[in-house]
Design an enzyme around this catalytic site. Structure first.
Site, short mmCIF file in Angstrom:
data_model
loop_
_atom_site.label_atom_id
_atom_site.label_comp_id
_atom_site.label_asym_id
_atom_site.label_seq_id
_atom_site.Cartn_x
_atom_site.Cartn_y
_atom_site.Cartn_z
CB CYS A 42 27.47 -37.80 59.82
SG CYS A 42 27.19 -37.41 61.42
NE ARG A 51 29.35 -33.33 69.28
CZ ARG A 51 28.11 -34.26 69.15
NH1 ARG A 51 27.30 -33.99 70.01
NH2 ARG A 51 28.04 -35.08 68.29
CG HIS A 111 26.11 -42.28 59.90
ND1 HIS A 111 27.14 -42.58 60.25
CD2 HIS A 111 25.29 -41.44 60.48
CE1 HIS A 111 27.11 -41.48 61.30
NE2 HIS A 111 26.11 -40.68 61.23
CE LYS A 121 15.20 -34.71 67.83
NZ LYS A 121 16.00 -34.32 68.82
CG HIS A 129 22.55 -39.03 61.59
ND1 HIS A 129 23.70 -38.67 61.25
CD2 HIS A 129 21.74 -38.50 60.61
CE1 HIS A 129 23.68 -37.79 60.31
NE2 HIS A 129 22.55 -37.56 59.95
ZN LIG Z 1 25.65 -38.99 62.29
#
Ligand SMILES: [Zn+2]
Ligand SMILES: [Zn+2]
Length: 651
Positions: A338, A367, A389, A473, A519
């Site tokens: 992002c 990650r 995005h 979301k 997103h």
């Molecule tokens: Zn994102």
């Protein structure tokens, strides 16, 4: 008298001190038999615990997560009781309910081992104890009493846990001969636990800390009926056969190398090509929906992540910053795409007429996951998100949501995920302080999501308080061919990053405004999606996607040249083939290849070579007759197109 409010909003009066079980009995006997736990003002309670004040309640049965949770948590206590009776002196760590069943971390002492071979005996003891119909009773205790009880017992794990609790919040649960430190809730008694299976034994560090003692973790599952257990075990067998790690190896899709590093998948040629087909499929769809591709690097300056706030989340607990020979330079492997996309948005001034801007990238992120948590392609340390995005005006939010939903539904249809549910995560209406963004914007966004979901007629649950602090979301959960639930696809509204990156557009009023950011990743990640797809299809991918579409079987060596010709011919039609050149009898070749996951078998001999044809067999359908090469190519292409097209008209 107190007022009890039910989930449907109806209110009834009961005498103060009434319990969940009393209320269930007053409604119907069958409900009283089936109910497992109760939510009292959103807290999980025992069914027998008296309610003294006005409250809203929800009675949980097996089909409610909270009902199952109480059932499995009670089963963990039952297992602990059985273990204590067989292995006296065992010390107990924690024993929670999990998504499927429960576990308990136990320390049977340094010279005692509990192995898989011992599970049957523990199971037997559990069944015996369960049939005694022992009540689970709650006792509130002071911190001193709790400490004293477990010190006397010599259980240093429990005393460590008690040390961290506040006095006045501590409770014990007793059943039969067993006492545990526990918040509850539990079943009324052990009798509903009818079917028991202990599944496996693993090592688990106390509190997940590698420097501390390794305890023995025993996994189990229980059901109120024997046939439910049998169905579950059958599903587990099926799951083993569908394990994406096994099929990924058999189909040569991906591998891992200890030398490259744990959790870093290596895509083999067939896997890479399959993944490319999936990516191209989505790229085409995104082009049609007005997305623009971008490409960004795998790292970014540490400051970028401080600005975005990701450093606070990933900085300490993930991959550490990379240092360069230049003094003071620090870069981070990107955990998210992002921030890079925010900077792309910012590279030039934007007007309200330019919005929405939809930036898409198959962006690889890194990650850190503990090595013990890694699992095939579903838990990895480096993965590629099908990320995008969308930067839009608040009034465009609903439309954009609808368009993203369209893309996700199209993907699900094309890939045969016909069973899915959605969850809308909204703010906690009682605690709006902790969320960033104005109330007005939140209301707008939440309404937009709810309306979009309704417009699509999707089955959905609404969870209050589950939204991220930066926006509401929508999540998609699919159920695979053997009934397992997988989380795929998320659409997340974000008011935070536009703020942090000071994103702007000039409105019709000539003033500066903040865009809203969405997103979205329909697959989630390529790795996870391919894993789920393998487990869903058992490796039998749809024809358009599958690595090899047809295998050519010459009946003898004499026809190998013709086999090559057939393969070359079909290649010109973008048809992917293999040749089975082994010198086996044709009957065996057919049988062997029918065990594989290749949709078409093409048998060739004298007759076929002379006429320029192939004898066609379709997996699962049998003989399709002799076809001229060109006819077969057109036939196969048509099938591919129909898989990708029948649905296109719906979007
Ligand atoms: Zn994102
Ligand atoms: Zn408990």
């Amino acid at each position: 008298m107190i007022k009890i409010t039910f989930p449907d909003g109806s209110v009834r009066e009961f005498e103060a001190g009434v319990s969940g079980l009393d209320i269930a009995r007053s409604l119907s006997n069958s409900l009283a038999r089936e109910v497992l736990s109760v939510n009292v003002n959103d807290e999980l309670w025992d069914l027998t615990r008296p309610i003294h004040k006005d409250a809203s309640i929800k009675l949980n049965k097996w089909d409610d997560e909270d009902g199952k949770h109480a059932f499995w948590h009670s089963s963990a206590h039952l297992m602990a009781e059985a273990i204590e009776s067989i292995y006296p002196g065992t010390k107990f760590g924690i024993g929670p309910a999990i998504e499927n069943g429960f576990y308990y971390d136990v320390d049977p002492g340094d010279d005692v081992m509990i192995n898989e071979g011992d599970l049957t005996e523990i199971e037997k003891k559990m069944k015996e104890l369960a049939s005694q119909k022992n009540a689970y009773t709650r006792e509130e205790v002071s911190k001193d009493e709790a400490m004293k009880f477990f010190s006397n017992k010599g259980d240093n794990y429990k005393t460590e846990l008690i040390g961290e609790l506040e006095d006045g919040t501590i409770s014990f649960y007793h059943q039969g001969e067993f006492t545990d430190l526990c918040r509850g809730p539990h079943l009324v008694d052990t009798s509903p636990i009818k079917a028991i299976k202990l599944l496996s034994v693993a090592g688990a560090y106390w509190r997940g800390d590698e420097t501390r003692k390794q305890l023995t973790r025993i996994y189990g599952i229980t059901f109120p009926k024997q046939n439910m257990l049998e169905e579950y075990l059958e599903m587990l067998e099926q799951a083993k056969l569908r394990d994406h790690r096994k099929i990924g190896r058999e189909l040569e899709l991906f591998t891992f190398s200890q030398r490259v590093g744990p959790g870093l998948p290596l895509w083999l040629p067939k896997g890479a090509q399959l993944r490319e087909r999936l990516e191209n499929f989505l790229k085409k769809l995104q082009r049609e929906h007005g997305y623009e591709p971008v490409i960004t690097p795998h790292i970014g300056q540490k400051e970028l992540w401080v600005t975005s706030g990701h450093y606070a989340k990933y900085g300490k607990d993930s991959f550490q910053p990379i240092h360069t020979p230049q003094e003071g330079e620090e870069f981070l492997l990107k955990p998210m795409n992002c921030p890079h996309h925010c900077e792309i948005y910012k590279f030039k001034p934007r007007s309200y007429k330019d919005l929405p801007v939809r930036l898409a990238e198959f962006g690889t992120v890194y990650r850190y996951e503990q090595s013990g948590e890694l699992h095939g392609l579903t838990r990895v340390r480096g993965f590629t998100q099908d990320d995008a995005h969308i930067f839009c005006r608040p009034d465009q939010l609903k439309d954009e949501f609808l368009k993203v939903i369209d893309i996700i539904l199209y993907i699900f249809k094309t890939l045969d995920f016909n069973d899915f549910v959605t969850q809308v995560s909204l703010r906690d209406p009682k605690d709006t302080e902790k969320y960033i963004g104005t109330d007005e914007n939140w209301e707008k966004a939440e309404t937009a999501i709810l309306e979009a979901v309704e417009a699509k007629g999707m089955e959905t649950t609404v969870e209050y308080g589950e939204a991220a602090f930066y926006g509401p979301k929508l999540d998609f959960m699919v159920r695979d061919a053997i009934g397992r639930k997988w989380q795929l696809g998320t659409i997340q509204v974000d008011y935070n990053l536009p703020e942090r990156f000071e994103l702007e557009y000039i409105g019709a009023d000539n003033q500066k405004h903040r865009p809203v950011m969405i997103h979205r990743a329909p697959f989630g990640s390529m790795e996870r999606f391919v894993a789920v797809l393998i487990e869903h299809t058992a490796g039998k991918f749809p024809l358009w996607l599958t690595p090899d579409q047809a295998v050519i079987l010459p009946i003898s060596e004499k026809f190998h040249d013709y086999a090559e010709k057939v393969s070359e011919f079909l290649k010109n039609y973008d048809i992917r083939t293999l040749i089975d050149e082994r010198s086996e009898k044709i009957g065996k070749k057919i049988r062997d290849n029918e065990l594989k996951r290749i949709p078409y078998l093409l048998i060739i001999g004298e007759k076929e070579q002379e006429s320029g044809s192939v004898s066609v067999r379709r997996q699962g359908e049998g003989d399709k007759g002799v076809m001229y090469l060109e006819d077969f190519a057109v036939f196969l292409q048509k099938e591919v197109r129909s898989q990708l097209e029948t649905i296109e008209s719906d979007v």
